[in-house]
Motif scaffolding. Sequence first.
Motif, short mmCIF file in Angstrom:
data_model
loop_
_atom_site.label_atom_id
_atom_site.label_comp_id
_atom_site.label_asym_id
_atom_site.label_seq_id
_atom_site.Cartn_x
_atom_site.Cartn_y
_atom_site.Cartn_z
N ARG A 52 10.90 -83.00 43.51
CA ARG A 52 9.46 -82.90 43.33
C ARG A 52 9.01 -84.24 42.80
NH1 ARG A 52 4.62 -82.40 44.30
NH2 ARG A 52 3.25 -81.01 43.11
N ALA A 53 8.07 -84.89 43.52
CA ALA A 53 7.63 -86.24 43.17
C ALA A 53 8.86 -87.15 43.08
CB ALA A 53 6.80 -86.23 41.89
N LYS A 54 9.09 -87.82 41.94
CA LYS A 54 10.22 -88.73 41.82
C LYS A 54 11.37 -88.10 41.04
CE LYS A 54 6.77 -92.42 41.74
NZ LYS A 54 6.10 -93.45 40.93
N ILE A 55 11.35 -86.77 40.94
CA ILE A 55 12.36 -86.06 40.16
C ILE A 55 13.33 -85.30 41.07
CG2 ILE A 55 12.71 -84.28 38.37
CD1 ILE A 55 9.92 -85.05 37.30
N THR A 56 14.62 -85.50 40.83
CA THR A 56 15.66 -84.76 41.55
C THR A 56 15.95 -83.51 40.74
OG1 THR A 56 16.63 -86.89 42.15
CG2 THR A 56 18.01 -84.96 42.50
N ILE A 57 16.05 -82.36 41.41
CA ILE A 57 16.28 -81.10 40.70
C ILE A 57 17.51 -80.42 41.29
CG2 ILE A 57 15.32 -78.86 40.07
CD1 ILE A 57 12.50 -80.16 40.62
N GLU A 136 8.59 -76.90 34.26
CA GLU A 136 8.77 -77.72 33.04
C GLU A 136 8.79 -79.21 33.32
OE1 GLU A 136 11.93 -76.53 30.25
OE2 GLU A 136 11.93 -74.60 31.28
N ILE A 137 8.91 -79.61 34.59
CA ILE A 137 8.89 -81.05 34.90
C ILE A 137 7.46 -81.60 34.89
CG2 ILE A 137 11.01 -81.00 36.27
CD1 ILE A 137 9.13 -81.11 38.77
N GLY A 138 6.47 -80.75 34.58
CA GLY A 138 5.08 -81.21 34.54
C GLY A 138 4.37 -80.94 35.85
N GLU A 139 4.73 -79.84 36.46
CA GLU A 139 4.17 -79.44 37.75
C GLU A 139 2.64 -79.45 37.77
OE1 GLU A 139 5.81 -78.80 40.63
OE2 GLU A 139 3.86 -78.43 41.56
N ASP A 140 2.03 -79.02 36.65
CA ASP A 140 0.56 -78.95 36.60
C ASP A 140 -0.09 -80.33 36.62
OD1 ASP A 140 1.85 -79.23 34.13
OD2 ASP A 140 0.07 -78.62 33.03
N LYS A 141 0.72 -81.38 36.43
CA LYS A 141 0.17 -82.75 36.45
C LYS A 141 0.58 -83.52 37.70
CE LYS A 141 -0.82 -83.76 31.64
NZ LYS A 141 -0.24 -82.66 30.83
N LEU A 142 1.00 -82.81 38.74
CA LEU A 142 1.43 -83.49 39.96
C LEU A 142 0.56 -83.10 41.15
CD1 LEU A 142 5.32 -83.17 39.66
CD2 LEU A 142 3.97 -85.28 39.48
N LYS A 177 -2.88 -87.29 41.45
CA LYS A 177 -3.64 -87.19 42.70
C LYS A 177 -2.71 -87.05 43.91
CE LYS A 177 -7.80 -88.30 40.86
NZ LYS A 177 -7.36 -88.49 39.46
N LEU A 178 -1.61 -87.82 43.85
CA LEU A 178 -0.68 -87.87 44.98
C LEU A 178 0.71 -88.15 44.41
CD1 LEU A 178 -0.91 -87.79 48.07
CD2 LEU A 178 -1.22 -90.26 48.05
N ALA A 179 1.67 -87.29 44.73
CA ALA A 179 2.98 -87.42 44.09
C ALA A 179 3.96 -88.19 44.95
CB ALA A 179 3.54 -86.04 43.77
N GLY A 180 4.59 -89.21 44.36
CA GLY A 180 5.71 -89.88 45.01
C GLY A 180 5.48 -91.32 45.41
N VAL A 181 4.20 -91.76 45.50
CA VAL A 181 3.93 -93.14 45.90
C VAL A 181 4.01 -94.04 44.67
CG1 VAL A 181 2.26 -94.76 46.91
CG2 VAL A 181 2.44 -92.43 47.80
N GLY A 182 4.80 -95.10 44.75
CA GLY A 182 4.88 -96.10 43.70
C GLY A 182 4.40 -97.44 44.25
N ASN A 183 4.70 -98.50 43.52
CA ASN A 183 4.11 -99.80 43.85
C ASN A 183 4.51 -100.34 45.22
OD1 ASN A 183 2.39 -101.90 43.12
ND2 ASN A 183 4.08 -103.16 42.40
N ILE A 184 5.76 -100.19 45.60
CA ILE A 184 6.18 -100.75 46.90
C ILE A 184 5.39 -100.11 48.04
CG2 ILE A 184 8.08 -100.89 48.59
CD1 ILE A 184 10.06 -101.01 46.28
N TYR A 185 5.39 -98.77 48.07
CA TYR A 185 4.81 -98.08 49.23
C TYR A 185 3.29 -98.05 49.19
CZ TYR A 185 9.69 -97.31 49.93
OH TYR A 185 11.04 -97.54 50.08
#
Length: 285
Positions: A52-57, A136-142, A177-185
């Motif tokens: 989920r986003a940048k987190i491996t579960i 618990e990974i902060g789903e409500d903020k993704l 707003k959008l999960a997973g995009v960082g500076n490179i992309y």
Amino acid sequence: MPELPEVETIRLQLDQKIKGLKITEVEVLNKKSFIGDFGEVRGVRVVGVRRRAKITIIELEGGVYLAIHLKLTGQLIYREKNQRLKTKDQKRGPYEVGELPNKFTRVIISFDNGGKLYFNDLRIFGWIKVIKDVREIGEDKLGPEANDEVSFSREYFKNILNKTKKPIKLVILDQEKLAGVGNIYANESLFDAGILPTRPSSSLSGEEIRKLRNSIIKILNDAIIHKGSSDNDEAYRQITGEKGTHQNYLLVYGKSGQRCPACGGSIKRIALGGRGTFYCENCQK
Ligand SMILES: [Zn+2]
């Protein structure tokens, strides 16, 4: 920092290796790197690996999960029992893996097939956390996953962009707003769509919103095919310890002063929100 394509590559590779295996031991070499009671996961079988986003579960039987955030310099490297290193895998720079454990190994998870998963983290900002509920990974903020064409709909994108005058690049970097995009992309997608990173979000036309959404999805999926980006200063490695290959396909990121691949002009660099921002003033409006 690993972004969606890097974490997705790790997820896919890890799922193939550890699904169905039982965790036999967890060795915590640095207390800051492991949050929770590792006794809760010892002897428990792996159901599968999600992201989920940048987190491996890592999902375990009985409703327990290991959530892993690599932050700036985290690596997850899997080695089979008695796996021999190839000579090209020997340690050179700080991010090359080499023999394991190495001096940046913080946690070692062993499995019932004799394989081991090493969590290396030079700067110790990353973590592994035992959780009972994935929220618990902060789903409500993704926000929605940036490569999910269904939840990241054109309608959704238009709605969030219309509400703000903030520079477009800062909005697509905002994980709420959008999960997973960082500076490179973010840099790569804006170049691909022909949009200046500084453009006020609410000024984008319907056509520009359509183009940018398509570029984000396409660039992320290309980077997953290329197993992520390991630029010179990036710690990211596949679970084999090898670099990704998408750094060989980058268009503007990290290329200030070099030629624009589209028009031959010079690529500019500015700081925006404290992050290196690369663009071509001829091709991006
Ligand atoms: Zn150009």
